[in-house]
Design a protein around this motif. Sequence first.
Motif: not given
Length: 345
Positions: A276-293
Amino acid sequence: MVQGLVFEGGRRVALRTFAYPTPQEGEVVLRVTASGMCGSDLHYYRADPAGADTPDHQVCIGGHEPAGIIAELGPGVDGQLLPVGSRVMVHHYAGCGACKSCRSGWAQMCSTAPAQVYGKNAHGAHASYMKVAAASVLPLADELSFEAGAAIGCGTGTAWGGLERLGDVGGEDLVVFGQGPVGLSATMLAVARGSRVIAVDLSADRLRQASAFGAAETVDPAETDPVQAIRELTTGGGAPLVLETSGSTAAADAALGSLAPWGRLCVVGLGGTVSVDVRRNLSRQVTVMTSWSMSSVQQIRCAEFVARHDLPVDDLFSHRWSLDQASEAYTEFDKQASGKGVFVF
């Protein structure tokens, strides 16, 4: 005595003889009727035989997608709750049973001690009989095949868990990167939950199967820029929800790039890296998550949902094998060009 499959690494498997499992306190023995082949098994299949990933597997029966029939109960197991002869699937982890994680169905996150993972550090399902903790045994409805129960135990259940992490997917555009067994399961389940699914994969056959499972649109990254294609398919705004199942770093990068502002990305595929490039994505307010089964509770809900909506989980399977075909089975599965494989007993 029983025969069980062992991963030796270096793209080799072996059938070895093991003692018939004897259930201890709080355990049951299953007569395995279906044992699914999961993409995560390929990490052990392909591993360097001298590396760190293989020692447990050289003495441990592989396979973590079992379904079968209860054959024997150990001391302390309630025969009214788990009667001998009942059809079951397995949540393929066992923890202490008492901590907060275990009591909420997340035995893989046991806070007391490292969890047992069937097929990894405890004998798994690529054998005619296996021993499991009674708490890991879940009912399998008569409407579902044993093969479907095996898939729900990991691959299809992993897709369900990822969708649960994303939240309410009904009425939303959802992009599923990767249309292997997990991705196809996600497509099938998300369509049934009311999503408009955009399926992404390099395989024309898998994209055709995704369409058969209800995907509204398909994208082949070999033919077009997936980020641009997804933006065009979402009227220029990007996707509010994305599930990455392939384990490809390139796919993860495209998945992040295809998100709409405030979009949510859930990653379940093993092997890739998410940057995640913070500078490119900061203003997009996106959420990135994982899921374990998924939790055991979610596994039951997934099975109930599949049965209630009569979803064609059995159509995920392109190959059914006997255990004595193990070498051929994993050679074919290693190509990752077909559907899901399963050993039937």
